[in-house]
Structures are given as C-alpha cells and as structure tokens.
Design a protein around this motif. Structure first.
Motif, mmCIF file in Angstrom:
data_model
loop_
_atom_site.group_PDB
_atom_site.id
_atom_site.type_symbol
_atom_site.label_atom_id
_atom_site.label_comp_id
_atom_site.label_asym_id
_atom_site.label_seq_id
_atom_site.Cartn_x
_atom_site.Cartn_y
_atom_site.Cartn_z
ATOM 1 N N GLU A 140 35.708 41.219 21.488
ATOM 2 C CA GLU A 140 34.738 40.129 21.508
ATOM 3 C C GLU A 140 33.449 40.557 20.804
ATOM 4 O OE1 GLU A 140 33.691 37.183 25.005
ATOM 5 O OE2 GLU A 140 32.718 39.108 25.299
ATOM 6 N N PHE A 185 41.644 47.598 32.847
ATOM 7 C CA PHE A 185 40.590 46.724 33.359
ATOM 8 C C PHE A 185 39.433 47.601 33.827
ATOM 9 C CE2 PHE A 185 44.269 43.924 33.798
ATOM 10 C CZ PHE A 185 43.752 42.746 33.281
ATOM 11 N N MET A 209 30.507 49.398 23.440
ATOM 12 C CA MET A 209 30.351 47.976 23.195
ATOM 13 C C MET A 209 29.021 47.696 22.491
ATOM 14 S SD MET A 209 31.757 45.422 25.987
ATOM 15 C CE MET A 209 30.343 45.080 26.973
ATOM 16 N N ALA A 230 39.784 43.703 25.145
ATOM 17 C CA ALA A 230 39.357 42.329 24.880
ATOM 18 C C ALA A 230 37.839 42.243 24.813
ATOM 19 C CB ALA A 230 39.895 41.401 25.970
ATOM 20 N N GLN A 231 37.161 43.008 25.679
ATOM 21 C CA GLN A 231 35.698 42.942 25.691
ATOM 22 C C GLN A 231 35.113 43.586 24.437
ATOM 23 O OE1 GLN A 231 33.776 43.229 29.464
ATOM 24 N NE2 GLN A 231 35.691 43.353 30.580
ATOM 25 N N GLN A 275 29.515 46.731 37.190
ATOM 26 C CA GLN A 275 29.333 45.315 37.443
ATOM 27 C C GLN A 275 28.986 44.534 36.189
ATOM 28 O OE1 GLN A 275 26.590 45.202 40.766
ATOM 29 N NE2 GLN A 275 28.019 46.541 41.833
ATOM 30 N N SER A 276 28.739 45.227 35.105
ATOM 31 C CA SER A 276 28.351 44.526 33.887
ATOM 32 C C SER A 276 29.531 44.274 32.957
ATOM 33 C CB SER A 276 27.277 45.317 33.151
ATOM 34 O OG SER A 276 26.136 45.394 33.959
ATOM 35 N N LEU A 277 30.683 44.818 33.297
ATOM 36 C CA LEU A 277 31.873 44.506 32.518
ATOM 37 C C LEU A 277 32.616 43.410 33.267
ATOM 38 C CD1 LEU A 277 32.964 48.175 31.748
ATOM 39 C CD2 LEU A 277 31.957 46.565 30.142
ATOM 40 N N THR A 278 33.107 42.424 32.524
ATOM 41 C CA THR A 278 33.785 41.303 33.173
ATOM 42 C C THR A 278 35.089 41.789 33.811
ATOM 43 O OG1 THR A 278 32.818 39.850 31.559
ATOM 44 C CG2 THR A 278 34.686 38.981 32.792
ATOM 45 N N PRO A 279 35.236 41.607 35.144
ATOM 46 C CA PRO A 279 36.360 42.231 35.839
ATOM 47 C C PRO A 279 37.739 41.705 35.427
ATOM 48 C CG PRO A 279 35.071 40.872 37.348
ATOM 49 C CD PRO A 279 34.305 40.968 36.080
ATOM 50 N N THR A 280 37.787 40.479 34.926
ATOM 51 C CA THR A 280 39.108 39.917 34.608
ATOM 52 C C THR A 280 39.515 40.150 33.156
ATOM 53 O OG1 THR A 280 37.960 37.843 34.321
ATOM 54 C CG2 THR A 280 39.180 38.125 36.366
ATOM 55 N N MET A 281 38.666 40.827 32.372
ATOM 56 C CA MET A 281 39.021 41.060 30.965
ATOM 57 C C MET A 281 39.313 42.537 30.727
ATOM 58 S SD MET A 281 36.239 38.673 29.012
ATOM 59 C CE MET A 281 36.648 39.081 27.326
ATOM 60 N N ARG A 282 40.350 42.789 29.924
ATOM 61 C CA ARG A 282 40.666 44.178 29.606
ATOM 62 C C ARG A 282 39.563 44.769 28.717
ATOM 63 N NH1 ARG A 282 46.073 45.106 31.057
ATOM 64 N NH2 ARG A 282 47.148 43.130 31.340
ATOM 65 N N HIS A 310 37.775 48.062 36.546
ATOM 66 C CA HIS A 310 37.806 48.768 37.829
ATOM 67 C C HIS A 310 38.756 49.957 37.808
ATOM 68 C CE1 HIS A 310 41.385 46.269 38.117
ATOM 69 N NE2 HIS A 310 41.834 47.152 38.960
ATOM 70 N N GLU A 311 39.580 50.059 36.769
ATOM 71 C CA GLU A 311 40.495 51.196 36.701
ATOM 72 C C GLU A 311 39.817 52.444 36.131
ATOM 73 O OE1 GLU A 311 44.790 49.950 35.736
ATOM 74 O OE2 GLU A 311 43.544 48.533 34.671
#
Lengths: 316, 668
Positions: free
Chosen positions: B116, B152, B168, B112-113, B102-109, B154-155
C-alpha cells in the motif's frame, strides 16, 4: 480447535435436551392425563400409558426421544396423534422465511447506517439515525405493530394487516402478508445492529492504526474499507448471530399480533394445550438453533480475524 | 543546508468545558534542516508529540490550529487540500509511530501494508512492489523478510513490528522522518538495536529527523540538537552536548537529575510538583512553581526564548544563575540491607503456561512443553530488596504472580517467614494474604475508577484489621500521609489524580495491609522520569521505616540498581546470575547480563552502547542445555546446547550459571 468447538456445541445441546426432558418430566401429569382429561384414571389411564410407552423408565423414554430427534423424528403430538416433525417442519419453514426476509432487508441496511453514523459521529446524519434507533429499540413491538397495522392496513389499505395463509401453504402465498411483520422485526433488529456497528466503527476509527494510515497518506475511503471496516465489523458478526437466533425462536409477540404461523406461536399454542411433546420438540429446536448460530458466528470470526487464527508471539 | 521543516509561531489548542480556549502548544518556532536530527524532549503533556504531528498538518480530534504555520519543503502544510496532504504524508514526510503493535492494521498482512505504501508513494511499477517490499524489510535488518511479508502484525515481536514501521516509512523515500517515541516500550536490547538502525539510515540517506522522546538516553544516541519542551512551549534549545552536559534551564537540570544512572547507586532527585494544565500557565514563567531558583519577576513576566551567551537558546531570566548553581546532580544514598533472617524462600519454583489439550486433559496427560519458568531457587532476607531483571518474556512478572498466589506453580515451594505458602490465593489464610502485597505497573488499570481513595484504602483495613468508623478514616489518612498525600485526597476518584499520585495510592493500598513482602511489578515504567524519582524515593523511605522486603521487577536496569540489595538476572524463565547489586553490575558476570548492561543508553552523548547479541525474541526456552544458547555472543560450542550450565561462584553471595570458566568470564 474446530473439533473442540463442535464437540462442546454438541455437549451443550445434549445438556439442554436433558434439562428440557427433565423439566417436562417433573411437571405433574403426562400426555395421557392431558389427553384423557377427566377420564384419566384406572384401567383407561394404564392402557393409554401402555400404548404411549409412558410406563417405561424415564431413562428409556429419554433415550427413545433423543435418538428419534437425532433421526429427525420428534415423536407424535399428544392430542392430534400427528407427527410432530411434520407439524413443526412447516412452522420452522415459516419462521425461517420471516427471519430470512427480515435479515435480507435489515442487516445490510443496519451495517450501512451503522458505518455512516459511526463515520459521521456527532454530525446531523448520526444524530437523526442514532436517535431513531433508540426509539425503534425501546418501543414495544406490539405497539409499533399496532401502529403500522393502523396506518398501512386500516387507513391506507396498502397492505394486509393480518396473515390469513395457513401454515402449510406454499411460500409465495405469504406475500404480501409478510411485509408488515418483516418491517416491525426489521426495525428492532436494525436498531440493535446499527448501534453496535456504530460504536465499533467509532472505536476503530479512533485507533492508532487509523491515525497511522492517515499519516501514511492513505486516501480516506481506502482507510475506511481496507483498514477500518474489516476490524470494525468483526464484533457485528456475533450480534447478527444473536439476532438470527432471536428471529427463529423468540418472536412470539409479533407472530401472535400478526397471526403468523411460525414456531413462536406454535409454542404458545402447545403450552396452552399442554401438548408437552410439541413443547419439548420446539424447545430443542430453538436450543439447537442458538448453539448452531453462535457456533457459526464464532467460526466466522475466527476465519476473519487473523489474531484468532494464527498464534501470537508469547508476551511477557 | 536547506530548511526542510519550518514551523513558525505555531499555537494549537482546544476549547475546554468552560468555553475557554486552552493552548497545548504556545507560539513555537522550530526549523529542521535536511540531514539534521532534532530531539524533542519533555514530560507527558508537554506537547512534544502534538508538535511533531502538527509538522505533518495533523491535529488530534478536538485540537485546532490557533496561530502560525508549518511549512515542509516550502509547502504550507495547513493550506493544502486533502489530496495534496495524502501525497506528502508517507511520501516525502513520513512518520514512525510509538507502539507499532497498535499502529499496524491488525487484519492486513505485513506485505499488504508495505505494498500500500509503495503503491501510494513510489514511482515503481506494480510488479516490482513485491521485491521492493522484501528489500525494504531486509534493509531494516529483519531476518527472513520473505516470511515476514506473509505474517500479520501480531505474529511479530515488538522490535520486529517497529522495524516494519520503519520499512514502511522508508517506502516513500522520505526527505524527513518524524519519530514519535519509536522505542518506548521496547526492551533495552531491542531499543539499542533500533536506534543503531535509525542512525545508520539517517546517515546513509541524509534525511532530516525529528525524534520525539521522553528518554534522554535515546536522544543522546541519535540527535545532534535537542529542544526541551515544557507546558506547551520551548524552554531550552541547543546542541545535544550542551543540553545534556551543561543545561542552562532549571527544568532541564531537574529532568536530568531525576534520571537514575547505571554507574551510580544514589537515588535520583525528584522534581516536585507538576506542570500546569493547558491554559493554566498564568502570566509568568510556566515552570515558576517548580523552580528552585524562582524570583518574583518569574511569576509576573513570561520570559522570552532568547539566545544565551553560554550557548543555546533558553527561556529563563536566570539561565546564567542556573548554570552556575547547577545544584545537586545525585541524591541521597538508598537504604542498604544488612541482616540474615530469611523472609521469603523460593525453592525449585517452576511455572507453566502451556495448557494440556482437551483430549490430553481427558486422558489425564500433561504437556511436554518445557515450563515457562523453571527451577527458580532464591531466598530473600527480611528487609532486603531483590531486583529481578530480564527482557520481556523472561518470566519476571510470572514469578511475582506465583509468589502472590495468582498463578499456581507447576512445581516447587514458596515459603514466607517459616510457613510454606499454599499455591493459590483461595487456599491461603487471610494472614498469609496480608503478608504479601502486589503493586502493579499501571495504576490506571489497578485502581477501580469508581472507588474513591478512601474506598480503596479502607478495603485492606477492614479485611485484615476489622477497623470501622472514625478509626478506619483516621488510619486511612495516616497511611496517605505516609505516601506523602494529604488527607484531602481521601474523597477523590482516581481520575482526579495525576499518574504519580495514582501510583502513590496504589502503594498506600499495598502498605495499608501492613505487609512483610511487597512485590513491585514495573511500578515506575508508566511514569515520567521526574515522577519515577519521587516514587523510588518513597519506596526507599518505606523500606527504611517499615523494614519491608521488596521484590522489584523492572526492565530498566538503572532503576533496579537504585533500590536493590541483590539482583537476579533471568532469561527465558531461568536464572542466569544472582548476586549483590554491585557484583552483578560490575566485575565478572554472565554473558547475558553483559548484553543487557551493554545495551543501556545513558543520557550522555559520549556513551556508546555495545550490541553483543541479536535482539531475537525466542518463543520458548530450549529443551536442553543453557537457556541463552541461541543468542549467546560467547557460546562455547555443543556443550551449551546439551548440558545445563553449572553454578559458579566468584565471590560470596554471587553465582553465575555458565559453562565458561570464571577466569574467562572475568577476562572480558
């Protein structure tokens, strides 16, 4: 997946068309009794039914009607003997025009305000707009319409209070008459979308991944635009879709108040004239729009939401 | 060694509904040197996470800094501007969160995270970011990092997500890492691997770490110093060895005694009562109400944190007394089953989640995906407890659902008593429904928040026994007594209860039906250890008085060990081993059982886990051969891939499904 959704959508429209047809069928009387009124008896009625093809079985007539509709031929109206496709075509264009104006004005504003109020939760900006939105949602449309007509048309004389342009006129002639209806529609619509976007933004901003982004040192606006909004705006797609469907089929009151020649008013007129072929045609169009718009929204959500697009690892 | 994180006299609180300021952290001092790993331990609500986040200058919504300061590397964190904080956070001071899913943004690969983080905190030029991201993912031992960057969140599996979060955090080359329950919710095997990774990273980079956890086993593995927190204050601080081996604070002792141990089949000792709510601690010691050796002065004077002659720093007047008493460290022996009546029989049960596609459905064809759970044949005696263990995805909960009739099996039969049970709840007779009751992991989800305790308990009583009026009320109260809650709880709503009390209500609801079989699905996983001990004790008690048959599912092997008469080990929905608890937990066992047992972390600084197999998550069981073929550390060869392994029986009631001969299994 896409094929499956399209297939299910087509089946929905088909079922709706059967229901519409059956609904009209079980009503007492038909186009001929309506057309001939008191003379609807004996030879005259039979002749009429013969020429209209009404003495055939219901299945045959349904097939005719449905296959015609597929080709864009919605039959002829009962009283005027005019082509429904032509009649409805103009009205549909007018409804689309109204919807388009309301959407271009309303959706960006609603999303912007929804995001601002969501981010500024419980602060003055939020309180002002959220409360206004509740008012805009709860005041009946005819009340706000009447008040706007009174203020801008009667007192100030800035805008025409009623649409006098006929249904078939070119688009340009609807301005500025269309402005007041657009404002009334825009108010209700903006309020709904705003509330939805606001709660979605609040929920996302309270989420773990936003906290993580903050603690990762991501600058605030970057968090908002890259981490929060792509997630927060996903549910908005479906609300906007419902709004579009509502704008195209259900704005009867506003069309009547402003005398706007759109689909909704045509439906009312057709019902009071017992012009059943027109009622059928409009009901079918509205149903198709609902299905089509929702399907588009679901597909858009699927494209924009990676969780729906790709497979998750199997859970326990 | 220089002090990197220096928290002085910090107090954090919120303003309650009554307008009073309630303190969540009370006058805390904590200093962490570079290269040091400090563990923050305590039950939920003790303030350990709040303290760790305060070190980053972050307070959750509604919380305020009331007193004190936090410095990082000489910079006063709370005095910094937003820009300055953004520079420090994720840079020199990085966080590894709980539940990375839940701490990784679901819409970003993933890529990309990571980019950043690199863009914000590394000096590398932008065109090096892609290679650096892949390098970081390789560094945290993720297989195929080039593929991972395009995924992503969730994968990925839970363990992979946690590794991404670690990568990260490392992107900014931090001097200090804050870890907020980084392995909670992961499988034992995954947890052990992640902890080894963290140990290695800390050793190789000389970083300071603050490790927040309720799990003393994890703390024992990575920390050199432990700080025990209770009700927002530090009660004990000392070396890991000192705190875990000879704790001088009664709370730390209680906490340790409440942990079930893998090598000991006794019931853990529950710590009665619960910590005071923020602001309710009163004038004396916050722990006084739960303390076994409490004296009068403990209730009126707040003890100060003071260095103790016997090692460490302790907040207790009676530290020496506590150390001397030490108390019982193990509880009573659990009830053991003896009998031979069969209560529940699973015969060749198979369950499939795979749904045929629309087209296949219309053509009347099924799928050819191997079933999620296959060929489960177990029979459970009347009054026996069967433990089901395995990693997530092993099909433990799925089997419970099929027994309960919530998930129709694709094949096989379930028999209760001497009656075959229809596959779905709809087809079952009310008496068959009454017979089998299910208790879920999280009482917050399984109790209707708008029903009072009496509403909840009355439903089964009305449904199965047709009780009404005074009888109904009396019976509800009686059942509550049985789960050690008084009748005054009847009119409460679930949100007026603590986590442990809610789970008791859920247990009471199950027992209100007078069931013969109770299915327990991770019933203690969402609870604090001290509460868990009490729940285990309660379940044991009910077993004794009611003669109930349990099927007990848990990922925690020590918990399973306490209650189970027999244990079945599952991998990918297939049985690997089944036998008496002592047979499965010792002697010869299936290689997978060995892997699971080796990964368990004991709250002991000398215990060392063995990591025999990779923590890979498999998406589906293999089509042929042994289900464990792809991860088995003792794979024989092609035979494992092609032939289903045979059942071998080293002793009566013990069966292992493996190609390796019993002598060879025993040899290891």
């Amino acid at each position: 997946m896409l094929m499956r959704r399209l297939f299910l959508g087509a089946i929905t429209v088909w079922i709706v068309s059967v229901i519409i047809f059956a609904g009209v069928e079980v009503l007492p009387g038909d186009a001929c009794t309506a057309f001939l009124e008191r003379e609807a008896q004996g030879k005259l009625l039979e002749n009429c039914r013969e020429t209209q093809g009404l003495n055939r079985s219901a299945a045959e007539r349904y097939f005719d009607w449905a296959s015609g509709a597929l080709r864009g031929d919605l039959g002829v109206s009962a009283n005027g003997q005019k082509s429904i496709s032509e009649l409805v075509g103009n009205r549909l264009r007018n409804s689309l025009l109204l919807a388009l104006c309301a959407l271009t004005a309303g959706v960006p504003m609603a999303i912007f305000l929804g995001v601002v109020t969501g981010l500024q939760r419980d602060k003055p900006v939020d309180l002002v707009f959220s409360t206004t939105a509740v008012f805009a949602m709860t005041i009946p449309e005819f009340v706000s319409a009447t008040v706007l007509i009174l203020v801008f048309s009667v007192w100030l004389g800035w805008l025409p209070g009623i649409v006098l342009t006929s249904a078939g006129s070119p688009v340009s002639e609807f301005f500025p008459e269309i402005v007041l209806p657009v404002i009334v529609l825009g108010m209700v619509m903006t309020a709904h979308i705003l509330r939805m976007v606001r709660s979605s933004v609040i929920e996302v901003m309270a989420g773990d991944y936003i906290q993580m982004a903050i603690l990762k040192g991501v600058p605030y606006w970057h968090i908002v635009f890259r981490h929060a909004l792509p997630n927060a705006l996903l549910p908005a797609i479906n609300v906007v879709a419902l709004t579009i469907a509502w704008l195209l089929g259900g704005v009867v009151v506003i069309e009547v108040v402003f005398n706007y020649p759109g689909l909704g008013r045509m439906m009312i007129d057709a019902i009071s004239d017992r012009d059943l072929p027109v009622v059928q045609a409009i009901a079918l169009i509205v149903a198709t729009v609902y299905v089509g718009v929702n399907l588009t929204a679901d597909l858009m959500t699927m494209v924009l939401n990676p969780r729906l697009r790709t497979h998750a690892l199997r859970g326990s | 060694m220089s002090t990197l994180i220096d928290i002085r006299d910090i107090s954090v609180g919120f303003v309650g509904r009554d307008g009073r300021t309630r303190e969540v952290l009370r006058n805390i001092d904590l200093a962490v040197d570079s290269g040091e790993c400090v563990g923050l331990v305590g039950e939920s609500g003790s303030g350990k996470s709040t303290l760790a986040l305060a070190a980053m200058g972050y307070l959750k919504r509604g919380l305020r800094l009331l007193n004190g300061s936090a410095t990082f590397n000489g910079t006063d964190i709370f005095a910094q501007s937003r820009q300055e904080l953004e520079r420090i956070r994720g840079g020199q001071l990085a966080l590894i969160p709980q539940n990375s899913g839940q701490s990784l943004t679901p819409t970003m690969r993933i890529g990309a995270q990571l980019h950043e983080a690199l863009r914000l905190h590394s000096a590398l030029p932008a065109d090096h970011h892609a290679t650096k991201a892949i390098e970081l993912l390789g560094h945290v031992r993720l297989p195929d990092p080039k593929a991972i960057v395009t995924r992503f969140p969730h994968e990925l599996s839970g363990g992979q997500q946690q590794r991404v979060a670690i990568a990260m955090a490392l992107a900014g080359e931090p001097k200090a890492l804050l870890l907020d329950e980084p392995t909670t919710g992961l499988d034992v095997t995954t947890q052990a691997h992640i902890l080894e990774l963290l140990r290695d990273i800390a050793a190789e980079r000389g970083m300071a770490m603050v490790y927040v956890s309720h799990d003393l086993g994890a703390i024992a593995r990575v920390c050199t110093r432990v700080v025990v927190m209770y009700a927002g204050e530090i009660v004990l601080e000392g070396s890991t060895r000192h705190v875990l081996k000879s704790p001088t604070h009664p709370y730390a002792q209680g906490l340790l005694a409440s942990i079930p141990k893998l090598d000991c089949a006794a019931l853990p000792i529950a710590l009665d009562g619960r910590p005071p709510a923020p602001g309710d601690a009163g004038a004396g010691c916050a722990f006084a109400d739960r303390c076994a050796i409490v004296q009068d002065r403990c209730r009126s004077v707040r003890p100060q944190l003071a260095p103790s002659e016997i090692g460490g720093t302790v907040r207790c007047f009676l530290a020496e007394e506590a150390k001397r008493q030490k108390g019982r460290t193990t509880g009573a022996a659990p009830v053991r089953y003896s009998g031979d009546d069969t209560m529940l029989d699973l015969d060749g049960l198979s369950i499939s989640y795979a749904k045929p596609r629309l087209l296949e459905q219309m053509l009347g064809r099924g799928t050819n995906v191997p079933p999620t759970v296959d060929d489960i044949s177990i029979s459970v005696g009347k009054g026996e407890t069967l433990g089901l263990v395995g990693e997530s995805g092993s099909g433990k909960s799925t089997i419970l659902k099929a027994i309960a009739g919530l998930l129709p099996p694709a094949g096989g039969a379930v028999t209760a008593g001497d009656q075959p049970l229809p596959h779905t709840v709809e087809q079952r007779h009310p008496s068959q429904l009454r017979q089998i009751q299910l208790i879920f992991q999280n009482p917050d989800d399984s109790l209707n928040p708008r029903h009072t305790v009496s509403d909840i308990l009355e439903q089964p009583l009305k449904l199965y026994f047709g009780l009404s009026g005074n009888k109904l009320r009396a019976r509800s109260a009686e059942i509550l007594e049985r789960v050690r809650l008084g009748a005054h709880y009847l009119d409460r709503l679930p949100n007026q209860l603590s986590g442990g009390e809610k789970q008791r209500v859920a247990i009471a609801r199950a027992f209100a039906a007078g069931p013969e079989i109770v299915l327990c699905d991770e019933v203690t996983s969402a609870l604090d250890v001290s509460v868990q001990a009490a729940i285990l004790d309660l379940l044991n008690d009910l077993k004794k008085t009611q003669g109930t048959t349990y099927i007990f599912v848990s990922h925690d092997l020590a918990v399973v060990r306490v209650l189970s008469d027999r244990v079945a080990v599952l991998y990918q929905g297939r049985l690997c081993e089944i036998g008496q608890t002592h047979q499965v937990f010792g002697g010869e066992s299936h290689p997978y059982t060995k892997v699971l047992l080796g990964a368990v972390l004991e709250p002991d600084p000398d215990a060392e886990p063995t990591l025999a197999a990779d923590d890979v998550v498999e998406r589906a069981p293999p089509e042929r051969g042994c289900p464990f073929q792809r991860r088995c550390p003792r794979r024989l060869g092609a035979i494992c891939d092609t032939d289903a392994p045979p059942w071998q029986s080293p002793a009566t009631g013990h069966a292992i499904r493996c190609h390796i001969s019993l002598e060879d299994l025993n040899a290891d």
